[in-house]
Design a protein around this motif. Structure first.
Motif, PDB file in Angstrom:
ATOM      1  N   UNK A   1       0.862  -1.180   0.000  1.00  0.00           N
ATOM      2  CA  UNK A   1       0.000   0.000   0.000  1.00  0.00           C
ATOM      3  C   UNK A   1       0.897   1.229   0.000  1.00  0.00           C
ATOM      4  N   UNK A   2       0.703   2.095  -0.975  1.00  0.00           N
ATOM      5  CA  UNK A   2       1.519   3.306  -1.140  1.00  0.00           C
ATOM      6  C   UNK A   2       0.686   4.533  -0.790  1.00  0.00           C
ATOM      7  N   UNK A   3       1.224   5.352   0.083  1.00  0.00           N
ATOM      8  CA  UNK A   3       0.603   6.643   0.407  1.00  0.00           C
ATOM      9  C   UNK A   3       1.231   7.711  -0.476  1.00  0.00           C
ATOM     10  N   UNK A   4       0.405   8.497  -1.141  1.00  0.00           N
ATOM     11  CA  UNK A   4       0.874   9.479  -2.117  1.00  0.00           C
ATOM     12  C   UNK A   4       0.655  10.879  -1.559  1.00  0.00           C
ATOM     13  N   UNK A   5       1.732  11.657  -1.526  1.00  0.00           N
ATOM     14  CA  UNK A   5       1.675  13.078  -1.167  1.00  0.00           C
ATOM     15  C   UNK A   5       2.221  13.884  -2.338  1.00  0.00           C
ATOM     16  N   UNK A   6       1.418  14.816  -2.829  1.00  0.00           N
ATOM     17  CA  UNK A   6       1.807  15.652  -3.958  1.00  0.00           C
ATOM     18  C   UNK A   6       2.102  17.053  -3.437  1.00  0.00           C
ATOM     19  N   UNK A   7       3.135  17.746  -3.970  1.00  0.00           N
ATOM     20  CA  UNK A   7       3.437  19.096  -3.506  1.00  0.00           C
ATOM     21  C   UNK A   7       2.242  20.031  -3.594  1.00  0.00           C
ATOM     22  N   UNK A   8       2.205  20.987  -2.697  1.00  0.00           N
ATOM     23  CA  UNK A   8       1.067  21.902  -2.620  1.00  0.00           C
ATOM     24  C   UNK A   8       0.953  22.780  -3.853  1.00  0.00           C
ATOM     25  N   UNK A   9       2.059  23.128  -4.453  1.00  0.00           N
ATOM     26  CA  UNK A   9       2.046  24.084  -5.560  1.00  0.00           C
ATOM     27  C   UNK A   9       2.044  23.391  -6.925  1.00  0.00           C
TER      28      UNK A   9
ATOM     29  N   UNK B   1       5.048  -7.013  -7.603  1.00  0.00           N
ATOM     30  CA  UNK B   1       5.599  -7.262  -8.935  1.00  0.00           C
ATOM     31  C   UNK B   1       5.432  -6.055  -9.845  1.00  0.00           C
ATOM     32  N   UNK B   2       4.361  -5.289  -9.645  1.00  0.00           N
ATOM     33  CA  UNK B   2       4.078  -4.144 -10.509  1.00  0.00           C
ATOM     34  C   UNK B   2       4.307  -2.815  -9.789  1.00  0.00           C
ATOM     35  N   UNK B   3       4.998  -2.851  -8.667  1.00  0.00           N
ATOM     36  CA  UNK B   3       5.236  -1.617  -7.914  1.00  0.00           C
ATOM     37  C   UNK B   3       6.115  -0.645  -8.700  1.00  0.00           C
ATOM     38  N   UNK B   4       7.162  -1.165  -9.348  1.00  0.00           N
ATOM     39  CA  UNK B   4       8.034  -0.280 -10.127  1.00  0.00           C
ATOM     40  C   UNK B   4       7.279   0.395 -11.265  1.00  0.00           C
ATOM     41  N   UNK B   5       6.350  -0.328 -11.883  1.00  0.00           N
ATOM     42  CA  UNK B   5       5.542   0.261 -12.952  1.00  0.00           C
ATOM     43  C   UNK B   5       4.724   1.429 -12.430  1.00  0.00           C
ATOM     44  N   UNK B   6       4.112   1.264 -11.270  1.00  0.00           N
ATOM     45  CA  UNK B   6       3.270   2.318 -10.696  1.00  0.00           C
ATOM     46  C   UNK B   6       4.111   3.526 -10.302  1.00  0.00           C
ATOM     47  N   UNK B   7       5.218   3.294  -9.612  1.00  0.00           N
ATOM     48  CA  UNK B   7       6.025   4.415  -9.122  1.00  0.00           C
ATOM     49  C   UNK B   7       6.674   5.182 -10.271  1.00  0.00           C
ATOM     50  N   UNK B   8       7.196   4.468 -11.267  1.00  0.00           N
ATOM     51  CA  UNK B   8       7.838   5.166 -12.389  1.00  0.00           C
ATOM     52  C   UNK B   8       6.816   5.973 -13.185  1.00  0.00           C
ATOM     53  N   UNK B   9       5.617   5.417 -13.396  1.00  0.00           N
ATOM     54  CA  UNK B   9       4.586   6.155 -14.125  1.00  0.00           C
ATOM     55  C   UNK B   9       4.122   7.372 -13.344  1.00  0.00           C
ATOM     56  N   UNK B  10       4.088   7.269 -12.022  1.00  0.00           N
ATOM     57  CA  UNK B  10       3.658   8.398 -11.204  1.00  0.00           C
ATOM     58  C   UNK B  10       4.731   9.476 -11.133  1.00  0.00           C
ATOM     59  N   UNK B  11       5.998   9.069 -10.977  1.00  0.00           N
ATOM     60  CA  UNK B  11       7.082  10.054 -10.954  1.00  0.00           C
ATOM     61  C   UNK B  11       7.247  10.739 -12.305  1.00  0.00           C
TER      62      UNK B  11
ATOM     63  N   UNK C   1       6.503  14.214  -6.312  1.00  0.00           N
ATOM     64  CA  UNK C   1       5.608  13.455  -5.435  1.00  0.00           C
ATOM     65  C   UNK C   1       6.417  12.667  -4.406  1.00  0.00           C
ATOM     66  N   UNK C   2       5.807  12.445  -3.261  1.00  0.00           N
ATOM     67  CA  UNK C   2       6.417  11.640  -2.206  1.00  0.00           C
ATOM     68  C   UNK C   2       5.599  10.368  -2.045  1.00  0.00           C
ATOM     69  N   UNK C   3       6.229   9.227  -2.283  1.00  0.00           N
ATOM     70  CA  UNK C   3       5.579   7.923  -2.211  1.00  0.00           C
ATOM     71  C   UNK C   3       6.213   7.132  -1.070  1.00  0.00           C
ATOM     72  N   UNK C   4       5.386   6.629  -0.184  1.00  0.00           N
ATOM     73  CA  UNK C   4       5.898   5.872   0.956  1.00  0.00           C
ATOM     74  C   UNK C   4       5.033   4.639   1.168  1.00  0.00           C
TER      75      UNK C   4
END
Length: 535
Positions: A42-50, A107-117, A123-126
């Motif tokens: 489970x990844x918590x996503x925080x996006x910058x305010x600006x 298995x698909x975590x890298x796909x999600x993080x790279x597409x989001x970055x 973005x901050x993903x934890x």
């Protein structure tokens, strides 16, 4: 005769239905076993305010999620239970604090993080604990009340809901974020109130659903498509037609019938509403489809449990997306308790929907449906810069990368391969500076205690280049003057004869002016006789 035919052939449909049910039961059992071997995070996503990104960035992100699809053979599907990845995109509110979550297989975590970055570099993903574990699964509960439901499409799947681009001003391109209303409402939840909304997304095996939308558009403009008959329908249809020809009777629509004539003027009868509807359908059928299911749960302590206003809020949010299609709650799943017969299965439905939410089940509950990235991005995206929900979790800083040309000690060849740089001891980590008693030293307040500086290592790993001396402007001028004096002395002391070279006259300059500005020019050189002094 009919009874003999029923006894001879009537068992075949019953056997076919029985075999199909057994096969699907086995497939679901195999998929459950296959799912147990998948490790989910489970990844918590925080996006910058600006951030100034529009939902188009999340639309591209959803399109990239189709990369998790792979070719599944019949053996893998029916025997091993393999299936395409199931992504969960959720929005949770704990007592008014709102957080975006993504649940995905490791298995698909890298796909999600790279597409989001790629869309949100800051973005901050934890990785966090599964937030759904906080929700009780046994109902009735002595401490909490529960209400939940699912959303479905009200019309055909090829019809789209109202997407985020419809909320964008045509001239100024300002986005009136449709997600702002639900974020504001979730931020006003009281302590002890919790709300989860879940969007399950799974890539499809094929995109054959697009043909239905294309056929609908073509039929709207006067071009009808004849549906292909299967082998069974063609066989039965031919038998019924032959029977009707011989007997003159019509059975199940058989017999002589004329084909429906096409209207050649139908194209010119298309209304503006039909044209707009066909454009929206074309917009959806041009995109990749995903199996989708939307489920939400509201649960709170009984002291603050008030499901009436909360249901109105979620309904108000869903009505924003009413267009060619709409989102409507599924009555057969919703935990209603308005009448006595509804209260009989209220807790049973509560257990089913809470368990389905926790297990992220696509099959449980109402039937899943098809949505495209533009629709998904309209329902789940990071808020625009103008959304100021007070308790929305956002990143407070920006993430930066180190310089690309920054070299490490091993890259520079200063250490041999396999060498390990020793870590400093606890004493060496102390900064050699005066410490006071307030900082943990002994003595009276304000007394400075000097800690001895650790000895420098005898082995020098790298000799730093000498730093250039920084000089002031005055010293630089003095140095230039000294250099000019040295050059002048050298020239004066040399034996090189000096040559008197007359200055060349400047073209176009009058003689009186030359007399004023040139030092070596005299009046006699210009042929001017000075006037005799008066007596």
């Amino acid at each position: 005769m009919f009874s003999k035919l029923l006894v001879t052939v009537g068992w075949f449909p019953i056997l076919a239905v029985f075999i199909w049910g057994v096969m699907n039961t086995w497939k679901h059992h195999a998929q459950d076993k296959y799912n147990e071997h998948i490790k989910y995070v489970v990844l918590a996503i925080d996006v910058p305010r600006q951030t100034e990104q529009s939902p188009k960035a999340v639309e591209n992100f959803f399109t990239a999620m189709h990369g998790g699809k792979s070719t599944i053979t019949k053996k893998e599907r029916w025997w091993i239970g393999k299936f395409h990845p199931i992504y969960e995109f959720s929005l949770a509110s704990f007592g008014g604090k709102v957080q975006f979550f993504i649940r995905v297989g490791d298995k698909w975590r890298d796909l999600v993080e790279s597409a989001l970055y790629a869309q949100y570099p800051d973005a901050q993903i934890s990785v966090v604990e599964d937030y759904a574990k906080a929700m009780p699964l046994k109902w009735p509960n002595d401490d909490y009340g529960f209400f939940g439901s699912e959303f479905k499409l009200g019309k055909e799947e090829y019809r789209p809901i109202k997407c985020w681009s419809a909320f964008e001003h045509l001239a100024t391109k300002e986005l009136k974020d449709p997600l702002a209303i639900i974020l504001e409402q979730l931020s006003y939840f009281k302590e002890g109130e919790n709300f989860f909304i879940q969007i399950l997304v799974q890539p499809m095996d094929s995109q054959s659903w697009q043909k239905e939308g294309e056929e609908y558009i073509e039929s709207m403009f006067g071009r009808e498509h004849k549906k292909k008959k299967g082998m069974l329908s063609e066989t039965l249809g031919g038998f019924m037609e032959e029977f009707g020809t011989q007997t003159g009777l019509t059975i199940f629509g058989g017999g002589e019938h004329g084909e429906k004539e096409e209207d050649p003027w139908k194209f010119f009868k298309v209304t503006p509403l039909d044209k707009a509807r066909s454009e929206s359908i074309m917009r959806k059928t041009d995109q990749i489809g995903f199996w989708t299911k939307i489920r939400w749960c509201y649960w709170a302590k009984k002291e603050v449990y008030d499901h009436g206003p909360r249901i109105s809020q979620i309904k108000a949010w869903s009505r924003l997306f009413t267009g060619s299609n709409e989102l409507s709650m599924v009555d057969t799943v919703t935990t209603k308790g308005d009448y006595w017969w509804q209260r009989l299965w209220y807790h049973t439905r509560s257990r089913k929907i809470s368990s389905a939410y926790f297990n992220r089940s696509v099959e449980s509950g109402a039937e899943h449906y098809i949505m495209v990235p533009e629709e998904l991005a309209s329902l789940w995206h990071f808020p625009a810069i103008g959304v100021t929900a007070p308790l929305l979790s956002k990143a407070s800083s920006r993430r930066t990368e180190p310089p690309s040309q920054l070299k490490t000690t091993r890259d520079e060849g200063l250490l041999p391969s396999g060498a390990v740089i020793p870590r400093p001891t606890a004493q060496e980590e102390l900064v050699a500076r005066p410490r006071t008693a307030l900082e943990g030293g002994e003595g009276i307040v304000g007394e400075q205690i000097n800690i001895p500086r650790p000895q420098a290592p005898t082995t020098v790993l790298r000799q730093e280049a000498p730093k250039p001396q920084v000089t002031s402007r005055e010293s630089e001028i003095e140095s230039n003057a000294q250099i000019e004096n040295i050059i002048k002395e050298k020239l004066e002391g040399s034996q090189v004869p000096k040559l008197d070279i007359p200055s060349a006259p400047k073209a176009g300059v009058p003689d009186p002016i030359r007399l004023l500005i040139e030092k070596d020019v005299e009046m006699e050189d210009l042929g001017i006789n000075p006037a005799p002094p008066e007596e």
